[in-house]
Design a protein around this motif. Sequence first.
Motif, PDB file in Angstrom:
ATOM      1  N   ASP A 134       9.648  -7.129   8.386  1.00 28.90           N
ATOM      2  CA  ASP A 134       9.359  -7.064   9.819  1.00 28.90           C
ATOM      3  C   ASP A 134       8.071  -6.331  10.175  1.00 28.90           C
ATOM      4  O   ASP A 134       7.849  -6.013  11.342  1.00 28.90           O
ATOM      5  N   CYS A 135       7.244  -6.018   9.181  1.00 30.12           N
ATOM      6  CA  CYS A 135       5.981  -5.338   9.495  1.00 30.12           C
ATOM      7  C   CYS A 135       5.050  -5.440   8.299  1.00 30.12           C
ATOM      8  O   CYS A 135       5.438  -5.886   7.226  1.00 30.12           O
ATOM      9  N   GLU A 136       3.826  -5.004   8.480  1.00 29.83           N
ATOM     10  CA  GLU A 136       2.848  -4.991   7.410  1.00 29.83           C
ATOM     11  C   GLU A 136       2.848  -3.625   6.731  1.00 29.83           C
ATOM     12  O   GLU A 136       2.975  -2.585   7.388  1.00 29.83           O
ATOM     13  N   LEU A 137       2.693  -3.625   5.421  1.00 30.92           N
ATOM     14  CA  LEU A 137       2.574  -2.386   4.657  1.00 30.92           C
ATOM     15  C   LEU A 137       1.153  -2.298   4.117  1.00 30.92           C
ATOM     16  O   LEU A 137       0.798  -3.019   3.183  1.00 30.92           O
ATOM     17  N   PRO A 138       0.326  -1.439   4.689  1.00 29.77           N
ATOM     18  CA  PRO A 138      -1.059  -1.325   4.210  1.00 29.77           C
ATOM     19  C   PRO A 138      -1.109  -0.811   2.772  1.00 29.77           C
ATOM     20  O   PRO A 138      -0.220  -0.080   2.329  1.00 29.77           O
ATOM     21  N   ASP A 419       2.825   0.998  -8.888  1.00 31.20           N
ATOM     22  CA  ASP A 419       1.682   1.427  -8.078  1.00 31.20           C
ATOM     23  C   ASP A 419       1.969   1.301  -6.590  1.00 31.20           C
ATOM     24  O   ASP A 419       1.444   2.075  -5.783  1.00 31.20           O
ATOM     25  N   GLN A 420       2.804   0.343  -6.229  1.00 28.65           N
ATOM     26  CA  GLN A 420       3.071   0.142  -4.807  1.00 28.65           C
ATOM     27  C   GLN A 420       4.097   1.122  -4.257  1.00 28.65           C
ATOM     28  O   GLN A 420       4.341   1.149  -3.047  1.00 28.65           O
ATOM     29  N   TRP A 421       4.682   1.932  -5.115  1.00 28.71           N
ATOM     30  CA  TRP A 421       5.450   3.063  -4.601  1.00 28.71           C
ATOM     31  C   TRP A 421       4.523   3.978  -3.796  1.00 28.71           C
ATOM     32  O   TRP A 421       4.958   4.639  -2.852  1.00 28.71           O
ATOM     33  N   ASN A 422       3.250   4.012  -4.185  1.00 33.68           N
ATOM     34  CA  ASN A 422       2.290   4.855  -3.471  1.00 33.68           C
ATOM     35  C   ASN A 422       1.988   4.319  -2.076  1.00 33.68           C
ATOM     36  O   ASN A 422       1.714   5.090  -1.155  1.00 33.68           O
ATOM     37  N   ASP A 423       2.027   2.996  -1.908  1.00 31.57           N
ATOM     38  CA  ASP A 423       1.868   2.415  -0.570  1.00 31.57           C
ATOM     39  C   ASP A 423       2.979   2.929   0.347  1.00 31.57           C
ATOM     40  O   ASP A 423       2.738   3.310   1.500  1.00 31.57           O
ATOM     41  N   LEU A 424       4.199   2.932  -0.181  1.00 36.34           N
ATOM     42  CA  LEU A 424       5.351   3.424   0.586  1.00 36.34           C
ATOM     43  C   LEU A 424       5.213   4.914   0.859  1.00 36.34           C
ATOM     44  O   LEU A 424       5.519   5.393   1.958  1.00 36.34           O
ATOM     45  N   LEU A 425       4.748   5.643  -0.153  1.00 37.18           N
ATOM     46  CA  LEU A 425       4.602   7.090  -0.011  1.00 37.18           C
ATOM     47  C   LEU A 425       3.597   7.434   1.078  1.00 37.18           C
ATOM     48  O   LEU A 425       3.831   8.331   1.904  1.00 37.18           O
ATOM     49  N   VAL A 429       4.313   9.731   4.520  1.00 45.14           N
ATOM     50  CA  VAL A 429       3.788  11.074   4.736  1.00 45.14           C
ATOM     51  C   VAL A 429       2.504  11.129   5.543  1.00 45.14           C
ATOM     52  O   VAL A 429       2.157  12.178   6.101  1.00 45.14           O
ATOM     53  N   VAL A 430       1.763  10.020   5.623  1.00 45.95           N
ATOM     54  CA  VAL A 430       0.492  10.015   6.357  1.00 45.95           C
ATOM     55  C   VAL A 430       0.571   9.151   7.613  1.00 45.95           C
ATOM     56  O   VAL A 430       0.222   9.593   8.714  1.00 45.95           O
ATOM     57  N   ASP A 431       1.048   7.925   7.467  1.00 43.90           N
ATOM     58  CA  ASP A 431       1.056   6.993   8.582  1.00 43.90           C
ATOM     59  C   ASP A 431       2.400   6.902   9.297  1.00 43.90           C
ATOM     60  O   ASP A 431       2.530   6.211  10.297  1.00 43.90           O
ATOM     61  N   GLY A 432       3.423   7.567   8.743  1.00 45.02           N
ATOM     62  CA  GLY A 432       4.784   7.435   9.280  1.00 45.02           C
ATOM     63  C   GLY A 432       4.963   8.130  10.613  1.00 45.02           C
ATOM     64  O   GLY A 432       4.169   8.919  11.055  1.00 45.02           O
TER      65      GLY A 432
END
Length: 432
Positions: A134-138, A419-425, A429-432
């Motif tokens: 339902d959204c984009e994950l940068p 590596d994409q665990w870092n996208d979630l991270l 912590v930054v964009d959340g």
Amino acid sequence: MKQSWWRSAYNQNHLVFKLGISILFVGFGFRLLLTQSPSVIPNLSDNNINTPVVDKNEKSIPSDFAESPKYSYQIHPKDDKSERCDIFDGEWIPNSVGAPYTNNSCRWIESNQNCMTNGRPDAEYLYWRWSPKDCELPRFDAKKFLETMRDKSWAFIGDSITRNHLQSFICVLSQVEDAIELFHDTDFKNRKWQFPSYNLTVSIIWSPFLAKADTFEDINHIPSAEIQLHVDVLDKTWTEQFHTWDYVLFSSGKWFVRTAIYYENNTILGCHGCQGKNHTDLGFNIAYQKVINNLFDFIMNSHRKSMIIYRTSTPDHFENGSWSNGGTCDRRVPAKEGEFELGILNKILREVELAEFAKAEAQASEKGKKLKLLDVMPLSLVRPDGHPGAYRYFYPFAKDKNAKVQYDCLHWCLPGPIDQWNDLLMKLVVDG
């Protein structure tokens, strides 16, 4: 009978009758319209890459540690309090960009996870990205992250999967500025780096149980004696440093399924899998629950205002055996959601950690603590293609194409899906 009813309804109220018939015909027409609408299927060929296809004849992955029964389990727990996008509920889609670094551009990859250097012949597992429904994950923005974390300190605390993630984290950041190692112990399980231009420090702390434990195993992780686990005492390796960190990522789980003797108040409480011993077999879920509960109690009672991230446990993808008896993982494409079931032991770990996190989350809001859940289980379960497998060794089949090699279907190739665990991270912590 039916005709009498219709006639009576008509005689009693002619207007109501006409209105009812009108509604009936409108509903019928609307349903007819929907059933005739064609399904829209996106054309993956528009992505201009070769899209792998899942072989439907392949066997389902067995449980991580034992044969598991069939059951219905909701792997994406929903938060009814929030309408925000669930970044952990999605699918892997083709991605022509590939990994954010290579085995040549990062010098911090352990040899056991350096699949390309070790001769893994395929690279398709690098060309997928996680896409929430339902959204984009940068993608992880290393430059932005380093700027945001200027003068901060991070710690990753847990087992070898935590170390695996830490290396991915360091590799992505090192594409902007290469890290400088400040410290490592004799076996390189506890280490510390710095990104000097940003004064950001990142540490890895080896603590597979997060609690006090004596372990006995060889280089291939084969145990030689029962683990001695104190379920009421947290590991001082990290507790004595906790006050120095601004961001702390905890994770555990896998080690708890091993044979262990449990202690509480320096007295044997029971055990797990200790056949032939005169101890009550409590089951590993009891120990896991006690330790995670103690972990969150420590965090809630700490005066340090760190942001805490708890990463959920992850599956392995051994087929036709396990780590120590010939298990393999030769799949080369992601799976579809629902194709693989969560093993019964992983299900138990997950139920414990989600329940304990939910309790801690409620306390955190009252005490002003920052607590986040990094739920990597859903996206990891459908990536059986991302493990080193036989390529934990350097060119394992160079001398003999039929060589019997121990596979690693637990850790992850670097670069790779982890590596994409870092996208979630970053989102948390930054964009959340």
